[in-house]
Scaffold this active site. Sequence first.
Site, short mmCIF file in Angstrom:
data_model
loop_
_atom_site.label_atom_id
_atom_site.label_comp_id
_atom_site.label_asym_id
_atom_site.label_seq_id
_atom_site.Cartn_x
_atom_site.Cartn_y
_atom_site.Cartn_z
N ASP A 38 5.13 -13.20 -5.17
CA ASP A 38 4.29 -12.37 -4.31
C ASP A 38 2.82 -12.74 -4.52
OD1 ASP A 38 2.98 -10.31 -2.93
OD2 ASP A 38 4.47 -8.81 -3.51
N HIS A 60 6.45 -11.38 -0.65
CA HIS A 60 5.98 -10.01 -0.39
C HIS A 60 6.72 -9.33 0.76
CE1 HIS A 60 3.09 -6.74 -0.78
NE2 HIS A 60 2.86 -6.76 0.52
N TRP A 118 0.83 -1.21 0.00
CA TRP A 118 0.00 0.00 0.00
C TRP A 118 0.87 1.26 0.00
CZ3 TRP A 118 -4.20 2.74 -0.73
CH2 TRP A 118 -4.35 3.98 -0.08
#
Length: 335
Positions: free
Chosen positions: A275, A303, A121
């Site tokens: 990921d 990730h 994010w």
Amino acid sequence: MAIPKETTNTLRGFYPLIDPYKTEYLSVSPLHSLFIQQSGNPEGQPVLYLHGGPGMGSSAGHRRYFDPAKYRIIQFDQRGAGKSLPHACLIENTTWDLVEDIERIRVALGIVHWHVFGGSWGSTLAIAYAARYPTHVTALGLRGIFLCRKKELAWMYQEGANYVYPDQWEKYSAPIPEHQRHDYISAYYRQLTSADPAVQKRAARAWTEWELAMMNMIPSENAPASVSDDFLLAAARIECHYFYHNIFSDDDAALLASVEKLRHIPAVMVQGRHDMVCPPITAWEVHKAWPEAELHIIADACHGFDEPGIVHALVTAADAFLAPEISALHISHRR
């Protein structure tokens, strides 16, 4: 700027763990105050690190990408996350509130230009901020590229990753009644905003443990259990709030289109090949729209921000961004 190919013998590691030299709260609205940390060299090159989630909060590990002798490292907990107040609050908490918060921090700290790094994010928010305020960004370092599009959210929270992690998916599905499973994000949103704290707590743990299970190639079995209820509540409530509201954007393709405004900014994107949280297709699509940005797909990474190949690439990028010509090229472009 080319990052040397990583090999077992040449991998760069983190810089040493350091304490911040200054912590403070910045009021950004009558409701919200942000917790800010500064580390490294107060006279160094400013770099802002944007944490993931949204809602996960910043950590001491994130500042280890940056040479503390040469960088002035700025971190903050986004609205409702970490130590920011009020905790886990969803009111006045949108993408565009966060973008303006970043600019408020820049002004409050007396910074003219800074590098901006972000993971997951944080990469979304870095792109959104740089597209709105490109004259203040000298370089971008992005990890686990995420644009929060409907197809990305569906992969993670509806159908896709469940084919790879069926055992963890059962735990994620458990709090949701069968008749609501056609839309997990909406179902979770109802529980995470329930008036019953017990309902919120159970949903928060299931939501966040699902994500944490896929962070690393070799996950720690104890990691989810060791996470505090406060962390889980903020991470789950704020993430689901943003995803339920489509990150407060009417155009699913707007962020991808916005990279056209960034093509003059030196940038490195680092993406784990395996990921599951933010699959490589998004990084690839951003790279196609922004060919000047270097893309490094790490063959043996997922990730996690601390996986060896990821660390190597981002530490190397951060060191390269210290070169005088990086800032000089961008400043001259703005004149």
